[in-house]
Motif scaffolding. Structure first.
Motif, PDB file in Angstrom:
ATOM      1  N   SER A 259       0.248  44.900  35.935  1.00 41.02           N
ATOM      2  CA  SER A 259      -0.434  45.319  34.711  1.00 41.02           C
ATOM      3  C   SER A 259      -1.897  45.639  34.986  1.00 41.02           C
ATOM      4  CB  SER A 259      -0.329  44.220  33.648  1.00 41.02           C
ATOM      5  OG  SER A 259       1.004  44.056  33.230  1.00 41.02           O
ATOM      6  N   ASN A 263      -3.797  49.339  34.589  1.00 46.43           N
ATOM      7  CA  ASN A 263      -4.992  49.426  33.754  1.00 46.43           C
ATOM      8  C   ASN A 263      -6.163  50.026  34.524  1.00 46.43           C
ATOM      9  OD1 ASN A 263      -5.787  48.350  30.913  1.00 46.43           O
ATOM     10  ND2 ASN A 263      -7.541  47.879  32.220  1.00 46.43           N
ATOM     11  N   GLY A 267      -5.629  52.901  32.330  1.00 46.79           N
ATOM     12  CA  GLY A 267      -5.397  52.133  31.115  1.00 46.79           C
ATOM     13  C   GLY A 267      -6.416  52.300  30.012  1.00 46.79           C
ATOM     14  N   SER A 271     -11.038  53.869  33.022  1.00 49.52           N
ATOM     15  CA  SER A 271     -10.095  53.886  34.140  1.00 49.52           C
ATOM     16  C   SER A 271     -10.410  55.036  35.095  1.00 49.52           C
ATOM     17  CB  SER A 271      -8.667  54.015  33.633  1.00 49.52           C
ATOM     18  OG  SER A 271      -8.442  55.281  33.043  1.00 49.52           O
ATOM     19  N   TYR A 288      -3.222  59.176  31.453  1.00 50.34           N
ATOM     20  CA  TYR A 288      -3.143  57.711  31.424  1.00 50.34           C
ATOM     21  C   TYR A 288      -2.044  57.229  32.374  1.00 50.34           C
ATOM     22  CZ  TYR A 288       0.586  58.858  28.051  1.00 50.34           C
ATOM     23  OH  TYR A 288       1.678  59.396  27.428  1.00 50.34           O
ATOM     24  N   TYR A 290       0.703  53.625  32.856  1.00 52.46           N
ATOM     25  CA  TYR A 290       1.183  52.387  32.235  1.00 52.46           C
ATOM     26  C   TYR A 290       2.308  51.782  33.082  1.00 52.46           C
ATOM     27  CZ  TYR A 290       5.056  55.265  30.440  1.00 52.46           C
ATOM     28  OH  TYR A 290       6.141  56.103  30.325  1.00 52.46           O
ATOM     29  N   THR A 338     -11.186  44.170  34.388  1.00 51.22           N
ATOM     30  CA  THR A 338      -9.829  44.494  33.951  1.00 51.22           C
ATOM     31  C   THR A 338      -9.118  43.261  33.407  1.00 51.22           C
ATOM     32  OG1 THR A 338      -9.735  46.245  35.615  1.00 51.22           O
ATOM     33  CG2 THR A 338      -7.653  45.560  34.637  1.00 51.22           C
ATOM     34  N   GLN A 341     -10.276  42.894  29.915  1.00 48.95           N
ATOM     35  CA  GLN A 341      -9.646  43.879  29.022  1.00 48.95           C
ATOM     36  C   GLN A 341      -8.223  43.468  28.659  1.00 48.95           C
ATOM     37  OE1 GLN A 341      -9.839  47.847  30.717  1.00 48.95           O
ATOM     38  NE2 GLN A 341     -11.916  47.483  31.462  1.00 48.95           N
ATOM     39  N   ILE A 342      -7.448  43.082  29.653  1.00 50.60           N
ATOM     40  CA  ILE A 342      -6.049  42.714  29.424  1.00 50.60           C
ATOM     41  C   ILE A 342      -5.964  41.445  28.574  1.00 50.60           C
ATOM     42  CG2 ILE A 342      -3.962  41.857  30.565  1.00 50.60           C
ATOM     43  CD1 ILE A 342      -4.529  43.845  32.814  1.00 50.60           C
ATOM     44  N   SER A 345      -6.909  42.358  24.951  1.00 50.41           N
ATOM     45  CA  SER A 345      -5.847  43.144  24.329  1.00 50.41           C
ATOM     46  C   SER A 345      -4.658  42.253  23.977  1.00 50.41           C
ATOM     47  CB  SER A 345      -5.402  44.260  25.280  1.00 50.41           C
ATOM     48  OG  SER A 345      -4.329  44.986  24.743  1.00 50.41           O
TER      49      SER A 345
END
Length: 410
Positions: A259, A263, A267, A271, A288, A290, A338, A341-342, A345
């Protein structure tokens, strides 16, 4: 607080009680999707999902819709490659009514021949719409080509020729093979009375048989992706590019690093792909990446929508970023940003009982366990630069890369 219980017929219940919530979400999850279908059955899981809303022994389809709306209940269903989910979300005081309608649909749908024919037409229109939507067409074909030779290559909607020929008897036979207790999970998240809910589920789902013939997923598939490229021409203005690399499945310890990799690559606005392709080159509006993870395997998917004259420019720019990531890795700062961010989110998404129910249900059905929020967040934080370097070498293999195009007609 998490709860787990097995009903008399083998249906497994997994719940997360949140007393401060004002809503509750309940989903019935069945291990039946396009990956459980034979070639000649492809499309049956999705067809069946549509028909559960078309009337029961005591409610016709209009009554089902009216009761949901009049009680302020959100309801829906969806089919994926590995599962089908039927769910409701209601305010806590209306949960019993929501569960009553949901389980009535699940256990007592009558599948009128007239509704089968009407829904056949609806699904054929859905397929036609997908074929007319370039990015949908691209992603379906990319999955077919990338996972060629495996169950994961089959589309969820199925081919139109199958949909045209499925009979009501075939649909009911497929249901009897896959819709049985040991193949079903009920997931609930929110504010509910556990004893009351379990009693309601035990009573309303008691007609579901405990045994069936549903296919069992093996932990790994005998699959080695190979480098390939395909192209489809359509009457469109813009070109669409899709690239897939092999990745880990949802039970793999590398899924958290995976993941992070997706990202970093594509992501968000910071990015590498967004900054290079859109901000520096001005060559795409949408670009993008994913992670797509299934029980047996996964894929890192990259997408770009570009003008026809910039196809090679964008492809090479993407490949340079991929090679740079594989050869040089990511910095400590990039890794920490990152992770933040994850984490953010994930936490924001967990404020919805339906989002939490979706995660709980999928993990319970495929992994047969609840993964607590604390464990997920800790696993994200524990990913190291060494983990990332090992994963990039595992995933970013150009010799296993599948590239797909949907291009304007010449």
């Amino acid at each position: 607080m998490y709860q787990q219980q097995t009903l008399a017929n083998g249906i497994r219940f997994y719940g997360e009680y949140i007393p401060q919530a004002r809503t509750a979400s309940v989903g019935i999850w069945v291990k039946a999707g396009s990956a459980t279908e034979l070639e000649q059955e492809n499309g049956l899981s999705h067809f069946l999902e549509h028909l559960f809303f078309k009337g029961t022994e005591t409610r016709n389809y209009k009554q089902i819709a009216a009761e949901f709306d009049n009680l302020g209940i959100q309801s829906n269903a969806y089919t994926s490659k590995e599962m089908t989910c039927y769910y409701v979300k209601a305010i806590d005081s209306k949960l019993s009514e929501a569960v009553d309608i949901l389980t009535d649909m699940f256990c007592h749908s009558v599948f009128p021949e007239k509704e089968v024919e009407k829904e056949r037409g609806v699904i054929l229109e859905e397929i036609a719409m997908s074929l007319d939507t370039p990015d949908d067409l691209l992603m379906d074909r990319l999955s077919e080509e990338f996972f060629a030779g495996t169950e994961l290559s089959r589309t969820i909607l199925g081919p139109a020729e199958n949909i045209r020929t499925f009979s009501r008897a075939q649909i009911l036979d497929y249901r009897s093979k896959h819709y049985y207790g040991e193949n079903i999970v009920v997931a609930a998240v929110g504010n509910y009375d556990i004893q009351k809910l379990l009693a309601e589920l035990e009573e309303t789902l008691k007609s579901v048989p405990s045994k069936g013939e549903g296919r069992k997923y093996v932990p790994e598939i005998d699959w080695k992706p190979v480098k390939k490229e395909f192209c489809v021409h359509k009457d469109i203005e813009q070109a669409h590019l899709g690239i897939a690399f092999p990745g880990p499945g949802i039970g793999d310890a590398d899924r958290y690093a995976f993941s992070i990799l997706a990202n970093v690559l594509g992501g968000g606005m910071s990015s590498r792909l967004f900054q290079k392709v859109r901000e520096e080159l001005g060559a795409a509006y949408s670009v993008y990446a994913y992670p797509s993870m299934y029980y047996q395997a996964g894929a890192l998917v990259i997408y770009a929508g570009i003008s026809a004259e910039k196809t090679e420019l964008v492809k090479q720019a993407i490949l340079r970023e991929v090679r740079g990531l594989r050869e040089n890795g990511i910095s400590e700062e990039e890794l920490e940003h990152t992770k933040t961010q994850i984490t953010a989110s994930y936490i924001m998404g967990q404020e919805s009982t339906s989002a939490k129910m979706n995660q709980l249900g999928r993990n319970a059905l495929l992994l047969e366990r609840i993964i607590p929020e604390e464990e997920i967040l800790a696993n994200v934080q524990n990913v190291t630069l060494k983990d990332m370097q090992r994963l990039t070498e595992r995933v970013l293999q150009e010799e296993a890369m599948c590239t797909g195009w949907v291009l304007p007609q010449e």
